[in-house]
Design a protein around this motif. Structure first.
Motif, PDB file in Angstrom:
ATOM      1  N   LEU A  36      72.291  96.872 -42.713  1.00 10.56           N
ATOM      2  CA  LEU A  36      72.910  97.992 -43.437  1.00 10.56           C
ATOM      3  C   LEU A  36      73.495  98.989 -42.441  1.00 10.56           C
ATOM      4  O   LEU A  36      74.565  99.558 -42.658  1.00 10.56           O
ATOM      5  CB  LEU A  36      71.890  98.693 -44.336  1.00 10.56           C
ATOM      6  CG  LEU A  36      71.537  97.975 -45.641  1.00 10.56           C
ATOM      7  CD1 LEU A  36      70.546  98.795 -46.437  1.00 10.56           C
ATOM      8  CD2 LEU A  36      72.779  97.715 -46.479  1.00 10.56           C
ATOM      9  N   THR A  37      72.785  99.212 -41.340  1.00 10.32           N
ATOM     10  CA  THR A  37      73.312 100.134 -40.320  1.00 10.32           C
ATOM     11  C   THR A  37      74.614  99.589 -39.745  1.00 10.32           C
ATOM     12  O   THR A  37      75.582 100.333 -39.539  1.00 10.32           O
ATOM     13  CB  THR A  37      72.270 100.328 -39.200  1.00 10.32           C
ATOM     14  OG1 THR A  37      71.044 100.756 -39.803  1.00 10.32           O
ATOM     15  CG2 THR A  37      72.728 101.362 -38.195  1.00 10.32           C
ATOM     16  N   ALA A  38      74.640  98.274 -39.514  1.00 10.31           N
ATOM     17  CA  ALA A  38      75.879  97.674 -38.994  1.00 10.31           C
ATOM     18  C   ALA A  38      77.030  97.887 -39.984  1.00 10.31           C
ATOM     19  O   ALA A  38      78.160  98.206 -39.595  1.00 10.31           O
ATOM     20  CB  ALA A  38      75.663  96.177 -38.752  1.00 10.31           C
ATOM     21  N   PHE A  39      76.712  97.743 -41.250  1.00 15.03           N
ATOM     22  CA  PHE A  39      77.726  97.937 -42.298  1.00 15.03           C
ATOM     23  C   PHE A  39      78.198  99.387 -42.305  1.00 15.03           C
ATOM     24  O   PHE A  39      79.393  99.689 -42.413  1.00 15.03           O
ATOM     25  CB  PHE A  39      77.102  97.547 -43.638  1.00 15.03           C
ATOM     26  CG  PHE A  39      78.065  97.552 -44.796  1.00 15.03           C
ATOM     27  CD1 PHE A  39      79.222  96.796 -44.753  1.00 15.03           C
ATOM     28  CD2 PHE A  39      77.793  98.290 -45.939  1.00 15.03           C
ATOM     29  CE1 PHE A  39      80.100  96.785 -45.835  1.00 15.03           C
ATOM     30  CE2 PHE A  39      78.670  98.287 -47.013  1.00 15.03           C
ATOM     31  CZ  PHE A  39      79.821  97.532 -46.965  1.00 15.03           C
ATOM     32  N   GLN A  40      77.250 100.285 -42.147  1.00 14.16           N
ATOM     33  CA  GLN A  40      77.563 101.720 -42.125  1.00 14.16           C
ATOM     34  C   GLN A  40      78.471 102.035 -40.937  1.00 14.16           C
ATOM     35  O   GLN A  40      79.436 102.795 -41.063  1.00 14.16           O
ATOM     36  CB  GLN A  40      76.247 102.496 -42.019  1.00 14.16           C
ATOM     37  CG  GLN A  40      76.389 103.972 -42.281  1.00 14.16           C
ATOM     38  CD  GLN A  40      75.011 104.624 -42.404  1.00 14.16           C
ATOM     39  OE1 GLN A  40      73.998 103.937 -42.487  1.00 14.16           O
ATOM     40  NE2 GLN A  40      74.986 105.932 -42.423  1.00 14.16           N
ATOM     41  N   VAL A  41      78.179 101.450 -39.799  1.00 17.85           N
ATOM     42  CA  VAL A  41      79.010 101.676 -38.610  1.00 17.85           C
ATOM     43  C   VAL A  41      80.425 101.187 -38.894  1.00 17.85           C
ATOM     44  O   VAL A  41      81.415 101.853 -38.583  1.00 17.85           O
ATOM     45  CB  VAL A  41      78.418 100.936 -37.381  1.00 17.85           C
ATOM     46  CG1 VAL A  41      79.398 100.934 -36.236  1.00 17.85           C
ATOM     47  CG2 VAL A  41      77.104 101.590 -36.974  1.00 17.85           C
ATOM     48  N   TRP A  42      80.511 100.031 -39.522  1.00 19.04           N
ATOM     49  CA  TRP A  42      81.854  99.498 -39.845  1.00 19.04           C
ATOM     50  C   TRP A  42      82.608 100.490 -40.728  1.00 19.04           C
ATOM     51  O   TRP A  42      83.792 100.748 -40.531  1.00 19.04           O
ATOM     52  CB  TRP A  42      81.699  98.145 -40.566  1.00 19.04           C
ATOM     53  CG  TRP A  42      83.009  97.449 -40.785  1.00 19.04           C
ATOM     54  CD1 TRP A  42      83.587  96.532 -39.964  1.00 19.04           C
ATOM     55  CD2 TRP A  42      83.909  97.622 -41.885  1.00 19.04           C
ATOM     56  NE1 TRP A  42      84.788  96.124 -40.489  1.00 19.04           N
ATOM     57  CE2 TRP A  42      85.011  96.787 -41.670  1.00 19.04           C
ATOM     58  CE3 TRP A  42      83.886  98.416 -43.032  1.00 19.04           C
ATOM     59  CZ2 TRP A  42      86.086  96.695 -42.549  1.00 19.04           C
ATOM     60  CZ3 TRP A  42      84.957  98.347 -43.915  1.00 19.04           C
ATOM     61  CH2 TRP A  42      86.044  97.488 -43.674  1.00 19.04           C
ATOM     62  N   THR A  63      82.225 103.738 -40.927  1.00 19.18           N
ATOM     63  CA  THR A  63      82.598 105.016 -40.304  1.00 19.18           C
ATOM     64  C   THR A  63      83.678 104.837 -39.250  1.00 19.18           C
ATOM     65  O   THR A  63      84.322 105.798 -38.866  1.00 19.18           O
ATOM     66  CB  THR A  63      81.384 105.676 -39.618  1.00 19.18           C
ATOM     67  OG1 THR A  63      80.755 104.666 -38.827  1.00 19.18           O
ATOM     68  CG2 THR A  63      80.416 106.213 -40.632  1.00 19.18           C
ATOM     69  N   MET A  64      83.881 103.611 -38.787  1.00 20.99           N
ATOM     70  CA  MET A  64      84.801 103.463 -37.662  1.00 20.99           C
ATOM     71  C   MET A  64      86.247 103.237 -38.092  1.00 20.99           C
ATOM     72  O   MET A  64      87.008 102.615 -37.365  1.00 20.99           O
ATOM     73  CB  MET A  64      84.358 102.292 -36.754  1.00 20.99           C
ATOM     74  CG  MET A  64      83.008 102.493 -36.110  1.00 20.99           C
ATOM     75  SD  MET A  64      82.800 104.115 -35.372  1.00 20.99           S
ATOM     76  CE  MET A  64      83.773 103.955 -33.914  1.00 20.99           C
ATOM     77  N   GLY A  65      86.602 103.705 -39.279  1.00 20.00           N
ATOM     78  CA  GLY A  65      87.992 103.515 -39.672  1.00 20.00           C
ATOM     79  C   GLY A  65      88.202 102.074 -40.075  1.00 20.00           C
ATOM     80  O   GLY A  65      87.642 101.175 -39.483  1.00 20.00           O
ATOM     81  N   VAL A  66      89.009 101.824 -41.087  1.00 19.41           N
ATOM     82  CA  VAL A  66      89.014 100.480 -41.648  1.00 19.41           C
ATOM     83  C   VAL A  66      90.405  99.888 -41.761  1.00 19.41           C
ATOM     84  O   VAL A  66      90.551  98.729 -42.083  1.00 19.41           O
ATOM     85  CB  VAL A  66      88.425 100.511 -43.063  1.00 19.41           C
ATOM     86  CG1 VAL A  66      86.975 100.841 -42.993  1.00 19.41           C
ATOM     87  CG2 VAL A  66      89.169 101.512 -43.904  1.00 19.41           C
ATOM     88  N   GLU A  67      91.434 100.705 -41.525  1.00 22.80           N
ATOM     89  CA  GLU A  67      92.779 100.170 -41.757  1.00 22.80           C
ATOM     90  C   GLU A  67      92.994  98.944 -40.879  1.00 22.80           C
ATOM     91  O   GLU A  67      92.671  98.934 -39.694  1.00 22.80           O
ATOM     92  CB  GLU A  67      93.840 101.239 -41.410  1.00 22.80           C
ATOM     93  CG  GLU A  67      93.624 102.569 -42.108  1.00 22.80           C
ATOM     94  CD  GLU A  67      93.706 102.477 -43.624  1.00 22.80           C
ATOM     95  OE1 GLU A  67      94.525 101.683 -44.103  1.00 22.80           O
ATOM     96  OE2 GLU A  67      92.939 103.176 -44.302  1.00 22.80           O
ATOM     97  N   ASN A  68      93.566  97.923 -41.482  1.00 20.65           N
ATOM     98  CA  ASN A  68      93.982  96.707 -40.752  1.00 20.65           C
ATOM     99  C   ASN A  68      92.878  96.089 -39.914  1.00 20.65           C
ATOM    100  O   ASN A  68      93.104  95.731 -38.760  1.00 20.65           O
ATOM    101  CB  ASN A  68      95.163  97.022 -39.803  1.00 20.65           C
ATOM    102  CG  ASN A  68      96.175  97.923 -40.467  1.00 20.65           C
ATOM    103  OD1 ASN A  68      96.363  97.830 -41.670  1.00 20.65           O
ATOM    104  ND2 ASN A  68      96.806  98.789 -39.716  1.00 20.65           N
TER     105      ASN A  68
END
Length: 1346
Positions: A413-419, A421-426
């Motif tokens: 879940l933490t890994a998912f959370q990091v994903w 928060t790190m911006g998701v475009e493209n």
């Protein structure tokens, strides 16, 4: 600009920052979503997540060919060798017992994965036994899936010809069994598991046989004599899945530490074999004390997630699912991992088989083939989880310590959370999505998982589609049964996101009683408004066009729950509550009556005056579907319908086109309900329109208006015709530019005199401009406009019988009014409604019925014959008349009387050969009656020009397109887009790094520079203003000019078009048509949001306001909005027209003109906020407002200057009247300073200065007489006068002339024309002048000053 001024020293920066701040704080008008985007729903993404064909594996054939104790001849076994089958050593008991035990064990192992299937064992069988088994299983399974498990450890390897081996009856021979036969018996869909050496051969043969079958089927289909054509068709093998233990050339591993059926163990007991394999690796030595014996003792059950064994199994499921989702193509993932529980389990375990068997040089094969997954990074997470679990084992078993749960899910879940928060475009989708799904099963992490899932779904429709394809749906559906309050906000959010993207889930929700969950959230007063909004949105989707949903929600009291929340302070909630109500009673009569009992319609009335346009829209939508029910009408319901209709009619002048569009649709429901009544009204109006010659607006001059106005002597008069064609091409404005210029060029020589030649010229002009309406509609735009004006001139009720209910007449008038709406989409919709009724009225083959119903007590008097010829001569009216006669199949007769029209039964159009000549050729000879010149000839319906004509058959089809169109505006779908778009993301304009923000910063810096630089120039004092910096010939005679406050761009309006010039470069930037009717003219312009994204407002003398964007750049100008600012204006060639003043600070627009009020519009709410009575009998000629003091100053045609304080009540808000001017006030201006004076100038040239609190002027200056135009510079205390006598005089505040301009520079010093308009730049010392000779020039102060 001077470099030194732009890069001023630090001292100046504070001013600049202040100026900057003022720009940042100014509100923007007409920049909401409803103005910037098309009102339509988003295109639905094709949803592939929903399994078209969910399947079950219902029967399992376990075929074991072990022949315990006898090794097959073609395999040389090692010694020692792998012996265990299903974890049993066959040599530890008698062969027969071993065989039965292994069979029973295998069945148990499969039953762990699919307990409900029918299992049949076939131990060491013959060909016949296999055949019997397979055919009986297929027969029972029908269309469902059958599994065939084959263990061939006791028979020879498969052959290249595609055969596997079984036994003869007395086990003396191995008998081959062809895969072709096996396919025939098993049928499809099936799944095959082959655990034997060289198993890959079977997979290849299977495919070849399947192909051979396809070809045979094709041949049989073509050739009926083919032997296969008579037989039952063999099943297609496309839906068959195969799992094989190894490639065609490989042998099974014989390592004695492993079971002999390693492949079967991986597929059916994955955790057991995975742990054993883990212990056999070198790395296992890092976990001290763990032995193979210990592994057998791991406590717990596989299906209990709280125990060590259960937790490992759960983690294993999550990891294999995740690997598959990340590696497989989406459709294959759906097919193998989501369609069938047993298949999904086998494939998850197959990934493990690939990892383990590859370490022994064996490559498992599947069909469909999977990409290799044995090196996937998630396997390391599995090894870690096993490591952590096993390291606790010795202490748990020996000392009984408590088991510590694995941190695996929390870490993922933490890994998912990091994903997130790190911006998701493209970027690639997050790997952990399937794990989040698994975590929803755990109460410990559920809250966090739902929160993260919600944040993921918020990223947009693509994220919702991904989550649905992973299989989130059944999980979140199941969670609706939970009563935990803390989950409510999260679940409501998630469901709103899902339904915004895929509304088909409404059925699943109702089936599982999910709607009750959202009803309870909506009814919960402690829920925050935004969550209740989402709940009501979800319910609005559930009841949308779905009868079961409507019934379920009606039972759940949805209507009363919604009605309680209509007055909630949260606008989005009010909007969706109304939409939800509108949808629940749409075509659902019991909900409508429930609404009537709760007086829902009356409660909705309050929303019709809501400050938010979208809420008003939603209320109109709800009332529209309320009256639009097709059920039988009682007197009670008719009364309600009339009541609602009259309430809706009040929105006719709403400032928002979105609301008016919805209004047309709502009224169209009523029109459909009461069609026959409306047909009667339509016939009356059409009759009336033909017999009534409307005075052309061009000829009506009011006695008080003979003072000179902006018209110069050579300005072409408005043509005295009212046959303007509605040009619906405002959007494709650029294509019109050429034709407009051509039109304008003909207009030079003074007033146009009327002759037959001119009439044809004007009609050809209208056809160049291409009006679609005439060719497509029965009632042309002109006819409708004329009807609209007729209905205001004459009382229709004298015509129509007393008993006839006037509600229908009123609504017809409202629709006529809306058909002339300045916003094209509104008028197009209204035209559709009017024309469908007109068409039905004229084509109606049973008009008798209307007359008998008593709705018409008397038929209208027949019109005299002389009148009849007039009907035919007067062009604008002959459309309806000719249609009537054409439709009834007879040639037009002069003098068709209204009674004969209504009583004859018209015959439907027949497909006869068309007559050899057009049925009616208008001749303009001597017989034209004296006043027919008021109508010009324009092309009528079905009239394709004088030579050819529409064939009779086409007439009916020409109308089909607007008769039965179910009108809708797309408002609800557009509103639903809000829930599909990201809600948590910072809007772009607030993101300091976004391009939008940077552009805005640049504009505000530019503004500050202009303000600062121009201020320095005006402070130095301006001694002359006659340096001509720009001159050009405008396409039309300039009537209004307006400088952009900060761009070097000027807008010049002629009668009905606007031209944009870049005055620095001397280029024309744009020229487009404003879309106003031909008898009207543009009389005022304003820039809105001039400091930022500029819009242009144009006002015409019929009271219409239009707002444009994308002008003067490379894109096509678009109309943002348009509305009727003043409703009672009659266009006249003489008169002030419409005057406006704009307050950017408050977003208020003051409008007035040839009316007796000053109307104030709030552009934020798009509604009228105040009508200030002028208290005078003449028109308002000039408006100026001061936002700081809330003052409005009006100059009037009678010479008075009146001051109003808009904070006071209407009857006492006029605080001052100055009557010192003897004639028409050309301009009244209030200086926007703390104690700014009021400056006013009359046509006689006297300039008067007033202080707001003193009754008399404080200063008077005399300028030239015969003023036609005047402007006052807001910063530099200059004013400029333009006169009939072809010169411009510029004065300073002391009344001294600083410049007199009579000639153009260059052009051999040509004399300037009569001045039609002039305007100062708001900051620079520039003066723009438009004159009647089409020239547009700009003068400025001396160069050295600039």
């Amino acid at each position: 600009m001077d470099a030194e001024l732009l890069h001023s020293p630090v001292v100046g920066l504070t001013e600049e920052e202040e100026a900057d701040m003022s720009d940042w704080n100014l509100p923007l008008a007409f920049m909401k979503k409803r103005h910037l985007e098309k009102i339509e729903g988003s295109r639905a993404l094709a949803q592939s997540w929903r399994m078209k064909d969910r399947m079950k594996t219902v029967s399992v054939a376990l075929v074991l060919c072990l022949n315990v104790g006898v090794d097959p001849p073609d395999v040389v076994k090692t010694s020692p060798c792998a012996r265990l089958e299903c974890w049993i050593d066959p040599l530890s008991m008698s062969p027969q017992k071993a065989l039965e035990t292994i069979g029973a064990n295998l069945q148990k192992q499969y039953e762990n994965w699919q307990p409900r299937a029918r299992y049949k064992q076939s131990l060491d069988p013959t060909v016949d036994e296999v055949k019997k088994l397979c055919t009986s299983l297929r027969r029972n399974a029908k269309e469902e899936r059958v599994l065939f498990h084959y263990n061939g450890h006791g028979v020879p390897r498969p052959t290249v010809n595609g055969e596997i081996w079984v036994f003869n009856k007395n086990y003396t021979q191995y008998i081959p069994l062809s895969i072709y036969d096996l396919q025939t018996w098993m049928g499809s869909p099936s799944i095959f598991v082959y655990d034997c050496s060289n198993a890959g051969i079977i997979v290849k043969s299977f495919k070849q046989f399947a192909l051979q079958r396809e070809q045979e089927l094709e041949v049989a289909a073509i050739n009926p004599n083919h032997p296969l054509a008579q037989m039952p068709l063999p099943p297609s093998m496309k839906n068959c899945i195969q799992l094989a233990a190894c490639e065609a050339s490989e042998l099974l591993p014989m390592n004695p530490d492993l079971p002999a059926d390693l492949f079967t163990s991986c597929l059916t007991t994955p955790i057991k074999i995975a742990l054993r394999w883990f212990c056999m690796q070198k790395s296992a030595k890092l976990v001290p004390g763990v032995t193979l014996d210990l592994i057998e003792k791991i406590p717990g059950r596989l299906n209990d997630r709280r125990t060590p064994l259960g937790e490992l199994n759960w983690i294993f499921t999550a990891i294999t699912d995740t690997i598959a989702w990340n590696v497989l193509p989406r459709d294959l993932f759906q097919k193998l991992f989501r369609q069938d529980l047993l298949v999904a389990s086998l494939f998850r375990n197959f990934l493990l088989a690939e990892r383990i068997m590859r370490s022994y040089n064996c490559t498992p094969v599947s069909s469909p083939r999977l990409p290799p997954t044995y090196m996937h990074a998630m396997w390391q997470a599995w090894d870690l989880a096993v490591d952590i679990c096993l390291s606790q084992l010795p202490t748990i078993i020996e000392e009984g310590t408590a088991f510590r749960h694995s941190p695996f899910f929390a870490e993922q879940l933490t890994a998912f959370q990091v994903w997130l928060t790190m911006g998701v475009e493209n970027r690639n989708p997050p790997e952990q999505l399937p794990i989040v799904l698994q975590v929803l099963l755990s109460q410990v992490h559920r809250l966090r998982a739902l929160d993260l899932l919600g944040r993921f779904l918020d990223l947009g429709p693509w994220a919702v589609s991904l989550a649905l394809s992973v299989g989130i749906f059944p999980y979140v559906l199941k969670l609706l049964q939970s009563s935990a309050r803390e989950l409510r906000p999260l679940l409501v959010f998630i469901w709103a996101k899902i339904l915004a993207v895929d509304s088909s889930c409404q059925a699943d929700l109702v089936k599982d009683n999910g709607h009750k969950y959202f009803l309870s959230v909506l009814a919960d007063p402690y829920m925050p408004a935004e969550h209740r909004t989402m709940a009501v949105f979800i319910l609005a989707v559930i009841v949308n066009n779905y009868n079961t949903g409507q019934e379920a929600c009606l039972q759940g009291n949805l209507i009363s729950i919604c009605l309680e929340q209509l007055s909630d302070p949260h606008p989005l909630l009010r909007q969706w509550v109304a939409i939800c109500l509108g949808r629940i009673w749409q075509n659902f009569d019991s909900a409508r009556w429930c609404g009537v009992r709760d007086s829902a319609h009356e409660k909705l009335y309050s929303l019709l005056s809501d400050p938010i346009p979208e809420v008003r829209c939603a209320a109109v939508f709800a009332l529209g579907t309320f009256v639009g029910n097709s059920a039988e009408r009682t007197d009670h319901s008719t009364t309600i319908d009339h009541n609602v209709a009259m309430m809706l009619a009040q929105l006719i002048n709403d400032g928002s086109p979105v609301v008016r569009k919805e209004l047309v649709v709502a009224l169209s429901h009523l029109v459909v309900q009461y069609e026959s009544n409306f047909c009667t009204v339509a016939l009356q109006f059409m009759e009336e329109e033909k017999n009534y010659a409307v005075p052309s607006p061009g000829n009506t001059t009011e006695p008080g208006n003979l003072t000179p106005v902006r018209d110069g002597p050579t300005l072409p008069r408005l043509r005295p015709v009212n046959s303007y064609t509605n040009i619906r091409a405002a959007t494709t404005a650029r294509n019109l530019n050429k034709s407009l210029q051509n039109l304008n060029l003909n207009e030079e020589g003074g007033p146009v005199t009327f002759s037959p030649g001119n009439l044809s010229a004007s009609s050809s002009a209208s056809s160049t401009l291409g009006s679609p309406d005439n060719d497509e509609y029965l009632l042309s735009f002109e006819t409708i406009d004329k009807m609209r004006r007729v209905s205001s001139y004459s009382s229709l009720n004298s015509l129509i019988g007393v008993s006839f209910n006037s509600v229908y007449t009123q609504i017809w008038r409202v629709l006529l009014h809306l058909a002339a709406d300045p916003f094209p989409e509104v008028s197009d919709l209204a035209m559709k409604v009017l024309n469908s009724i007109a068409y039905k009225a004229t084509m109606n083959t049973r008009p008798q019925k209307i007359l008998d119903s008593g709705s018409l007590t008397q038929s209208a008097p027949a019109s005299p014959t002389s009148k009849g010829t007039l009907i035919h001569q007067a062009g604008a009216s002959h459309g309806a008349n000719r249609c009537l006669s054409r439709c009834s199949g007879s040639p037009p007769i002069p003098g068709v009387s209204s009674s004969s029209l209504t009583n004859e039964v018209p015959k439907p159009p027949t497909r006869e050969a068309p007559p050899s000549r057009p049925p009616y050729t208008p001749t303009l000879g001597n017989q034209a009656p004296p006043h027919s010149h008021q109508f010009s000839r324009t092309r009528k319906m079905f009239d394709k020009g004088p030579d050819q004509m529409a064939e009779d058959g086409d007439e009916a089809t020409a109308h089909r397109n607007f008769i039965s169109v179910a009108l809708q505006t797309g408002l609800c779908d557009w509103s639903a887009k809000y829930f599909a778009q990201p809600v948590m993301k910072i809007p772009e304009e607030h993101d300091l790094e976004s391009q939008v923000r940077k552009e805005r910063e640049w504009r505000f810096l530019r503004n500050a520079g202009v303000r600062r630089h121009s201020q320095r120039i005006t402070q130095r004092g301006i001694a002359r203003l006659d340096d001509q910096i720009f001159i050009n010939r405008n396409p039309g005679v300039p009537s209004v000019v307006k400088f952009h406050p900060f761009n070097p761009c000027i807008a010049v309006a002629d009668k009905d078009s606007i031209c944009f010039w870049d005055w620095e470069k001397g280029e024309r930037l744009d020229y487009f048509y404003n879309g106003n009717p031909r008898y009207t003219r543009i009389t005022a312009m304003e820039y809105l949001n001039g400091h930022d994204c500029s819009l242009l407002l144009t006002a015409t003398d019929d009271g219409a306001l239009r707002i444009w964007k994308n002008f003067a750049d490379q894109r096509n100008p678009e109309m943002v909005t348009a509305w009727q600012g003043l409703s009672d204006m009659l266009p006249t060639t003489r008169g002030a027209g419409m005057v406006v003043d704009w307050e950017q600070e408050t977003g208020l627009l003051m409008t007035s003109g040839d009316v007796r009020v000053i109307r104030i519009w709030d552009t934020e709410r798009e509604m009228k906020v105040q009508d200030i009575p002028t208290g005078a009998d003449s028109c308002v000629t000039s408006l100026s407002c001061d936002p700081q003091r809330s003052l409005v100053v009006a100059g009037l045609g009678d010479g008075s200057v009146r001051v109003y304080d808009r904070r006071m009540a209407p009857n006492e808000c006029r605080v001052m009247t100055y009557r010192e001017h003897g004639a028409w006030v050309v301009k009244a201006h209030v200086q926007r300073e703390t104690n700014g004076e009021i400056v006013s100038v009359s046509v006689n040239g006297d300039v008067r200065f007033f202080e707001a609190r003193t009754p008399d002027s404080v200063n008077v200056l005399q300028t030239v007489k015969g003023l036609t135009a005047l402007d006052i510079h807001p910063q530099a205390n200059l004013f400029a006068c333009g006169s009939m006598n072809q010169f411009i005089a510029v004065y300073n505040s002391n009344g001294d002339v600083i410049s007199n301009i009579k000639y153009y520079d260059g052009f051999m010093g040509q004399r300037i024309g009569a001045i039609s308009c002039l305007a100062f730049h708001p900051y620079w010392p520039h003066l723009a002048v438009g004159s009647n000779d089409y020239y547009m020039s700009i003068y400025s102060a001396e160069k050295r000053l600039r």
